[in-house]
Scaffold this motif. Sequence first.
Motif, PDB file in Angstrom:
ATOM      1  N   UNK A  60      27.752  34.187  47.217  1.00  0.00           N
ATOM      2  CA  UNK A  60      28.115  32.769  47.220  1.00  0.00           C
ATOM      3  C   UNK A  60      29.253  32.476  46.245  1.00  0.00           C
ATOM      4  N   UNK A  61      29.282  33.189  45.121  1.00  0.00           N
ATOM      5  CA  UNK A  61      30.406  33.063  44.180  1.00  0.00           C
ATOM      6  C   UNK A  61      31.707  33.481  44.851  1.00  0.00           C
ATOM      7  N   UNK A  62      31.672  34.645  45.511  1.00  0.00           N
ATOM      8  CA  UNK A  62      32.849  35.134  46.228  1.00  0.00           C
ATOM      9  C   UNK A  62      33.268  34.166  47.329  1.00  0.00           C
ATOM     10  N   UNK A  68      41.224  35.491  45.800  1.00  0.00           N
ATOM     11  CA  UNK A  68      40.516  36.452  44.956  1.00  0.00           C
ATOM     12  C   UNK A  68      41.523  37.469  44.448  1.00  0.00           C
ATOM     13  N   UNK A  69      41.622  37.614  43.126  1.00  0.00           N
ATOM     14  CA  UNK A  69      42.590  38.524  42.488  1.00  0.00           C
ATOM     15  C   UNK A  69      44.002  38.296  43.039  1.00  0.00           C
ATOM     16  N   UNK A  70      44.420  37.056  43.093  1.00  0.00           N
ATOM     17  CA  UNK A  70      45.756  36.646  43.523  1.00  0.00           C
ATOM     18  C   UNK A  70      46.056  36.948  44.984  1.00  0.00           C
ATOM     19  N   UNK A  71      45.039  37.072  45.806  1.00  0.00           N
ATOM     20  CA  UNK A  71      45.233  37.299  47.230  1.00  0.00           C
ATOM     21  C   UNK A  71      44.278  36.425  48.030  1.00  0.00           C
ATOM     22  N   UNK A  72      44.703  36.034  49.228  1.00  0.00           N
ATOM     23  CA  UNK A  72      43.872  35.205  50.087  1.00  0.00           C
ATOM     24  C   UNK A  72      42.536  35.899  50.367  1.00  0.00           C
ATOM     25  N   UNK A  73      41.448  35.162  50.210  1.00  0.00           N
ATOM     26  CA  UNK A  73      40.103  35.671  50.472  1.00  0.00           C
ATOM     27  C   UNK A  73      39.858  35.602  51.973  1.00  0.00           C
TER      28      UNK A  73
END
Length: 105
Positions: A60-62, A68-73
């Motif tokens: 749920x956090x993700x 995420x880490x400068x890239x689209x999730x």
Amino acid sequence: MTKEELLNRKEALELEIQNIEKQLRVMTNLEKPYVANVSAYSGHYSMQYKTEAQARKKLNEYAAKTYFKNGLNYGVYLYKWNEDGSKTLLESIPLGRKNFEPSLD
């Protein structure tokens, strides 16, 4: 011993080592069988947990992050390691891609 006998023995030992390494990997994964994974433009990232509740919390956090880490999730998923070394997909949430497919390789 001849060279051929030594090569055959070496091959047999290498196969045995591969089998032992596979068994050790399975045992290690079963220590924390639940895996929350995020797939993003910047790569795949995961965390392993002992309980499904802990893994769902991380899932749920993700899922709450657009980047995420400068890239689209692209999406998140939860899977469980099985005793035979295979994986069972428990949940998949597509985010940044309509055709998001979790990778269980």
